[in-house]
Scaffold this active site. Structure first.
Site, short mmCIF file in Angstrom:
data_model
loop_
_atom_site.label_atom_id
_atom_site.label_comp_id
_atom_site.label_asym_id
_atom_site.label_seq_id
_atom_site.Cartn_x
_atom_site.Cartn_y
_atom_site.Cartn_z
CG ASP A 31 -5.10 -4.90 49.66
OD1 ASP A 31 -5.21 -5.93 48.97
OD2 ASP A 31 -4.19 -4.06 49.47
CG ASP A 80 1.98 -3.23 56.38
OD1 ASP A 80 2.23 -4.42 56.04
OD2 ASP A 80 2.82 -2.32 56.34
CB VAL A 81 0.02 -8.83 55.91
CG1 VAL A 81 -1.41 -8.91 55.42
CG2 VAL A 81 1.02 -8.71 54.77
CE1 TYR A 100 5.84 -13.60 44.62
CE2 TYR A 100 6.42 -15.57 43.39
CZ TYR A 100 5.47 -14.73 43.93
OH TYR A 100 4.13 -15.03 43.79
CE LYS A 153 4.21 -15.72 47.21
NZ LYS A 153 2.94 -15.52 47.93
CB THR A 193 -3.51 -10.98 39.15
OG1 THR A 193 -2.10 -11.11 39.37
CG2 THR A 193 -4.19 -12.31 39.35
N1 NAD Z 1 -0.87 -13.84 39.96
C1 NAD Z 1 -0.07 -14.88 39.93
O1 NAD Z 1 0.32 -15.38 38.86
C2 NAD Z 1 0.37 -15.57 41.20
C3 NAD Z 1 1.00 -16.79 41.07
C4 NAD Z 1 1.42 -17.44 42.21
C5 NAD Z 1 1.19 -16.89 43.44
N2 NAD Z 1 0.59 -15.67 43.55
C6 NAD Z 1 0.40 -15.14 44.88
O2 NAD Z 1 -0.97 -14.88 45.10
C7 NAD Z 1 -1.12 -13.76 45.97
C8 NAD Z 1 -2.02 -12.73 45.31
O3 NAD Z 1 -1.37 -12.25 44.13
P1 NAD Z 1 -2.15 -11.43 43.02
O4 NAD Z 1 -1.70 -11.94 41.72
O5 NAD Z 1 -3.58 -11.39 43.37
O6 NAD Z 1 -1.45 -10.00 43.23
P2 NAD Z 1 -2.11 -8.53 43.25
O7 NAD Z 1 -0.95 -7.61 43.15
O8 NAD Z 1 -3.19 -8.44 42.25
O9 NAD Z 1 -2.75 -8.45 44.70
C9 NAD Z 1 -1.96 -8.45 45.85
C10 NAD Z 1 -2.61 -7.57 46.90
O10 NAD Z 1 -1.78 -7.60 48.08
C11 NAD Z 1 -1.78 -6.30 48.63
N3 NAD Z 1 -0.61 -6.09 49.47
C12 NAD Z 1 0.69 -5.93 49.11
N4 NAD Z 1 1.45 -5.71 50.18
C13 NAD Z 1 0.63 -5.73 51.27
C14 NAD Z 1 0.83 -5.57 52.66
N5 NAD Z 1 2.05 -5.34 53.18
N6 NAD Z 1 -0.24 -5.66 53.48
C15 NAD Z 1 -1.47 -5.89 52.98
N7 NAD Z 1 -1.73 -6.03 51.66
C16 NAD Z 1 -0.68 -5.96 50.82
C17 NAD Z 1 -1.78 -5.37 47.42
O11 NAD Z 1 -2.24 -4.06 47.76
C18 NAD Z 1 -2.71 -6.09 46.47
O12 NAD Z 1 -4.04 -5.64 46.60
C19 NAD Z 1 0.29 -13.25 46.26
O13 NAD Z 1 0.72 -13.78 47.48
C20 NAD Z 1 1.09 -13.81 45.11
O14 NAD Z 1 2.45 -13.95 45.43
C21 NAD Z 1 0.16 -15.00 42.45
#
Ligand code: NAD
Length: 256
Positions: free
Chosen positions: A38, A64-65, A157, A161, A192
């Site tokens: 992360d 950083d991804v 977004y 996706k 989250t």
């Molecule tokens: N929570 C939801 O409702 C939901 C729904 C659909 C999809 N998603 C997807 O699931 C995944 C996780 O989401 P989440 O809800 O756990 O979000 P979150 O914000 O809790 O966690 C995301 C993590 O990604 C990290 N991150 C951001 N940019 C980064 C980068 N450039 N390099 C490395 N790490 C990075 C952040 O530091 C964070 O720890 C995401 O791809 C999100 O789009 C989430």
């Protein structure tokens, strides 16, 4: 009793928070050795420590991804530490600031697409050769219901996706004959930090929460465990005939 992913090595991006953190915990509980990465170093290390304290195997690396060179280093370090990579969970991602297309900027668009879509592409591209050489592997890409249906104010977004969905299907077709499975997961709105912070940033937090909840047939938000369980299933050999699939876990959001 054997765990559902006993002996597998899982690399989980976005492991410091939300769905990545919960997936890492549950994969470890089911017997996987987990490398979490992360941008957020302290929070990521804390999740790895929690897994270690619970008797699991985990380590954390800052990543950083969007940085291709760092992907190479992370994969090399994971191979060095754990001896292989059987599972890749691309969970790192960012939400949209709720910007109308009438006010959208190329800068904001590029940031979201670069993290959510380029970051996933780089993960797949860097890890796939390791899995192909081993003749096995499971790649799990976090898309969203918003990769299947639109949401006003979330064009970047949704586009990112939707891109993850089609990246997944194309690569799944390429890698199926080589023993590697690739699937996407499409969560509804899950409680989250990403979602809670988006509610907080809105003009009326409670009203937005209620509106979003009402779009799920089950009339609630999901919890991270409900997505992590789907991810453990896709990581495990229980899903051995699944590739190129869109696993929707959304409390009925897209059923209507
Ligand atoms: N929570 C939801 O409702 C939901 C729904 C659909 C999809 N998603 C997807 O699931 C995944 C996780 O989401 P989440 O809800 O756990 O979000 P979150 O914000 O809790 O966690 C995301 C993590 O990604 C990290 N991150 C951001 N940019 C980064 C980068 N450039 N390099 C490395 N790490 C990075 C952040 O530091 C964070 O720890 C995401 O791809 C999100 O789009 C989430």
């Amino acid at each position: 009793m054997a765990g559902r992913v006993d002996g597998k090595v899982a690399l989980v991006t976005g492991g410091a928070s939300g769905l990545g953190a919960e997936s890492a915990r549950r994969l470890a509980r089911e017997g996987a050795k987990v490398m979490l990465t992360d941008l957020a170093a302290d929070a990521g290390q804390a999740v790895a420590d929690e897994i270690l304290d619970a008797g699991g195997t985990a380590a954390f690396l800052t990543q950083d991804v969007t940085d291709e060179a760092r992907w190479g280093e992370v994969v090399a370090a994971t191979l060095d530490r754990f001896g292989g990579i059987d599972v890749l969970v691309n969970s790192a991602g960012v939400g949209d600031g709720g910007q109308s297309i009438l006010e959208a900027t190329l800068e904001a668009w590029r940031r979201i697409v670069s993290i959510n879509l380029d970051g996933t592409f780089l993960g797949v591209k860097t890890v796939a050769p390791i899995m192909v050489a081993a003749g096995r592997g499971s790649i799990i890409n976090l898309s969203s219901i918003l990769g299947k249906v639109g949401l006003p104010g979330a064009s970047a977004y949704c586009a990112s996706k939707g891109g993850v969905l089609m990246l997944t299907k194309s690569v799944a077709l390429e890698l199926a004959p080589l023993g590697v499975r690739v699937n996407s997961v499409h969560p509804g709105f899950i409680e989250t930090p990403m979602v809670v912070n988006a509610f907080r940033r809105s003009e009326n937090e409670n009203e937005m929460r209620d509106t979003i909840i009402s779009r799920h047939a089950m009339a609630r938000l999901g919890v991270p465990r409900e997505i992590a369980d789907a991810i453990v299933f896709l990581a495990s050999d229980e899903s051995s005939f699944m590739t190129g699939s869109e696993m929707v876990v959304d409390g009925g959001y897209t059923a209507a």
